[in-house]
Design a protein around this motif. Structure first.
Motif, PDB file in Angstrom:
ATOM      1  N   THR A 292       0.819  -1.217   0.000  1.00  0.00           N
ATOM      2  CA  THR A 292       0.000   0.000   0.000  1.00  0.00           C
ATOM      3  C   THR A 292       0.852   1.267   0.000  1.00  0.00           C
ATOM      4  O   THR A 292       0.566   2.216  -0.731  1.00  0.00           O
ATOM      5  N   HIS A 322      -8.833   0.276   1.634  1.00  0.00           N
ATOM      6  CA  HIS A 322      -7.747   1.028   1.011  1.00  0.00           C
ATOM      7  C   HIS A 322      -7.972   2.524   1.186  1.00  0.00           C
ATOM      8  O   HIS A 322      -7.055   3.282   1.472  1.00  0.00           O
ATOM      9  N   ASP A 386      -5.223  -3.344  -7.726  1.00  0.00           N
ATOM     10  CA  ASP A 386      -4.901  -4.274  -6.651  1.00  0.00           C
ATOM     11  C   ASP A 386      -5.461  -5.646  -7.007  1.00  0.00           C
ATOM     12  O   ASP A 386      -6.570  -5.757  -7.502  1.00  0.00           O
TER      13      ASP A 386
HETATM   14 MG    MG Z   1      -2.876  -4.868   0.391  1.00  0.00          MG
END
Ligand code: MG
Ligand code: ADP
Length: 686
Positions: A292, A322, A386
């Protein structure tokens, strides 16, 4: 356009003799919609049958050919149950020929009472009677039809029989065109492989290793070539070089120094972003490796350069998480971050859309909703994806249309796949590997526990949550239908809830997003103590206070998957435990795999070992669907042949004139044959 020479192969299966509406469904179920699919429906294995004089000479479980005379037809008493034909061998032994479902019509026709027939199939016992279930062949003569002793065995679906499939295959093979050779001549000669059409024919006849290798190689070559075309296409496109001045990044107040791997990856990304050709990079890093922050650094570079960035997550839960994480981390920078999912409606949505269009939003996090037609960006320059494995190349190419120029792409995956499979899956990308964990991560105490000790496990969970900590309970996805898995998870949830009350929540794939998120949020806030889930929690979710994980039927999971699940715990400062419940009977490999889970927490090592264990024990033609992009090539073949195919593809592209010229034309045929035609289309788009 698909080359005409392939037309017979792409004709629908319905054009084969004997395929009517009734067969369509079973054929579709196997994915056999076109002639080519049938030709490539390679045998799962081969059987060798033994002709026997009478049943005394045969043993149970054996594949035999025998002369039998039907004496009686027994229809099922109720609507269900099998249809049985009793038959006698030469010395008066009785055997039942057993048929389920519609197959009984065949039985009635093929086995008239009193007439001798040659029957081929596997001899079994049912109660105290010998039987052959769904004989593979019934013939009036023993010699011509059944004399062929080595026979292919095909994967079937309800409504299909071996002879039926064999006859379709035969017709499909009869229609094979002569295709030009696409394999590099030196390679072709060295390997002593058969030509394409011969290889297909041989592969259906017996365990012809060279034929199978060639067919696998073709598929690998098609894949490598297509990925290389994407790469080449990407290099030709014009993106926007992004130069950040570091101002925003300097304001980040990270509570930790970046690991060496994070620094290296960030530098690689920064280097790519500065180029005019759009970045196409995969960030590969185990769960918890710290992807991240790297993504945030990359997005801040885009914002420093006055542009926008988007982060695409596979689920709403992950998008939300996120968003929260990034917003918290980026707060000191003053960067504007928004969340956009399919659930946003009305005014809220309108205002986000406005912000994206006028550029007041710098970074947007969301699900696929962020790339809908109606979403316009002022200047989208970087897209972070992602969990790339849920996002195909074709989808990614569509994305290219969203920015003013082709946006830079950073894909992230937590699946630590082995190097060879990385090449197969992501060969068109450059790869950064986060192969170093942030410091201070505690080892997760992993134990293998027999399923029969379920009560003890439940008690341990009870003590754990009584002590104020949280736990996951994972129910596997193993049954035929997702609904059955969910039913199993719901049943488990019900019993655990009976025991622990409403501190237990349930999450699965068919839950309404609001309910799912509500459950996740209760768990994340620490109100719920036990989260029962199917594998939907596999990716991403981060609850540091959850320190115990129970995984039921752990032997059913792949190592990589187990590893990812386990990565949900061990995220905080407390010591974590993972209990792998296993069936009583375990295969040798099963034992070895679970032992490995106990032994190591290195995802890349687990991935390599998983491949080794599965590759070695893999049967001819069996493969785990979904974990490779291949239908023909086995894991073992991928490992051995992919590097060759990759080099071959590169030679073609770099030395032998690409898809022009004689071999190039052949290679086009190959790409269309394996439906990697987006590769070719890119060429023309050039
Ligand atoms: Mg992650
Ligand atoms: P991933 O997405 O790769 O699974 P995350 O980015 O969620 O991993 O990071 C996992 C945890 O590790 C987060 O709590 C994050 O704040 C922390 N973290 C990331 N990088 C570092 C680092 N260099 N040192 C210490 N902790 C880190």
């Amino acid at each position: 356009m698909r080359p005409d020479i392939l037309n017979p192969l792409f004709a629908e299966t319905a054009t084969l003799d004997g395929v009517g509406p009734k067969l369509q469904k079973p054929l579709d179920k196997l994915g056999l919609t076109r002639v080519k699919d049938v030709a490539y429906h390679l045998p799962e294995r081969f059987v060798t049958r033994r002709p026997v004089e009478n049943l005394d000479a045969a043993s149970e479980g054996e594949q035999i050919v025998i002369a039998l005379t039907p004496t009686e037809h027994r229809a099922p008493r109720s609507g269900r149950g099998p249809y049985r034909v009793l038959a006698q061998d030469a010395v008066g032994n009785v055997c039942a020929l057993t048929y389920f479902g519609r197959a009984s019509y065949t039985a009635k026709k093929q086995l008239p009472v009193g007439e001798k027939r040659w029957v081929a199939g596997r001899l079994d016992r049912y109660g105290d009677m010998l039987q052959i279930v769904h004989p593979d062949h019934v013939s009036e003569e023993g010699d011509n039809a059944l004399g062929q002793l080595c026979e292919p065995v095909y994967a079937l679906s309800e409504g299909l029989t071996q002879p039926k499939v064999a006859s379709l295959v035969e017709q499909a093979l009869a229609r094979l065109p002569e295709l030009p050779e696409w394999i590099e001549p030196g390679q072709f000669a060295r390997q002593k492989w058969p030509a394409w059409a011969d290889a297909l024919k041989l592969a259906h006849k017996d365990e012809h290793a060279a034929a199978r290798e060639r067919l696998a190689y073709d598929e690998l070559l098609a894949n490598s070539l297509a990925l290389m075309l994407v790469r080449a296409d990407n290099r030709r496109r014009r993106g926007q070089p992004l130069q950040g001045d570091g101002a925003l990044r300097a304001k980040l107040q990270l509570p930790f120094p970046l690991t060496g791997a994070q620094k290296r990856s960030t530098a690689e990304i920064e280097g790519d972003l500065a180029q005019e050709a759009p970045m196409l990079r995969l960030l590969q890093g185990d769960v918890g490796a710290g992807k991240t922050v790297v993504a945030l650094e990359a997005m801040l570079i885009a914002v420093e350069a006055g542009r926008q960035a988007a982060l695409l997550a596979p689920t709403e839960i992950l998008a939300r998480q996120h968003f929260e994480t990034l917003r918290a981390m980026a707060r000191p920078t003053g960067v504007e971050i928004a969340l956009l999912t399919g659930r946003d409606k009305g005014r809220a949505r309108e205002s986000i859309l406005m912000g994206l269009m006028d550029g007041s939003i710098d970074i947007v996090v969301g699900t696929h909703a962020i790339f809908q037609e109606s979403v316009a960006y002022r200047d989208l320059a970087l897209v972070v994806i992602d969990e790339q494995h849920r996002f195909g190349v074709a989808q990614r190419l569509q994305l290219a249309g969203k920015g003013r120029r082709t946006p830079h792409i950073l894909a992230m995956t937590a699946t630590p796949i082995p190097r060879t499979l990385t090449l197969a899956q992501y060969g068109e990308m450059d790869v950064s590997r986060l192969d170093e964990m942030p410091p201070g991560r505690q080892a997760i105490d992993t134990r293998v526990v027999a399923q029969e000790r379920l009560q003890d496990v439940a008690e341990a969970v009870g003590r754990h949550i009584a002590g104020g900590q949280q736990a996951y309970w994972v129910c596997p996805m193993v049954r035929e239908h997702e609904s059955e898995d969910i039913a199993a998870a719901e049943a488990r949830y019900a019993t655990l809830r009976e025991r622990f009350g409403d501190t237990v929540v349930l999450v699965h794939g068919q839950l309404k997003p609001e309910l799912k998120d509500a459950a996740m949020e209760r768990f994340a806030r620490g109100e719920a103590k036990l989260l029962v889930a199917t594998t939907v929690i596999e990716v991403g979710v981060d609850v540091p206070a959850a320190t115990l994980m129970v995984i039921e039927q752990a032997e059913r999971f792949g190592l990589a998957q187990l590893h990812q699940l386990r990565g949900r715990v061990g995220r905080g400062s407390e010591k974590s435990t993972c209990l792998l419940l296993r069936a009583d009977a375990l295969s040798e490999t099963g034992r070895e795999r679970l032992a490995l889970m106990r032994e190591t927490q290195d995802g890349f090592r687990l991935a390599e070992e998983d491949l080794r264990l599965r590759g070695g024990g893999e049967l001819l033609g069996t493969r785990q669907s979904g974990d490779t992009p291949f239908r023909v090539a086995t894991l073992d073949q991928i490992q051995r042949l992919l590097p060759l195919a990759h080099d071959d593809a590169r030679l073609l592209m770099e030395r032998d004139g690409g898809l022009e010229g004689e071999r190039g034309t052949a290679a086009r045929v190959l790409l269309y044959l394996f439906e990697r035609d987006w590769g070719v289309q890119l060429l023309r788009g050039g």
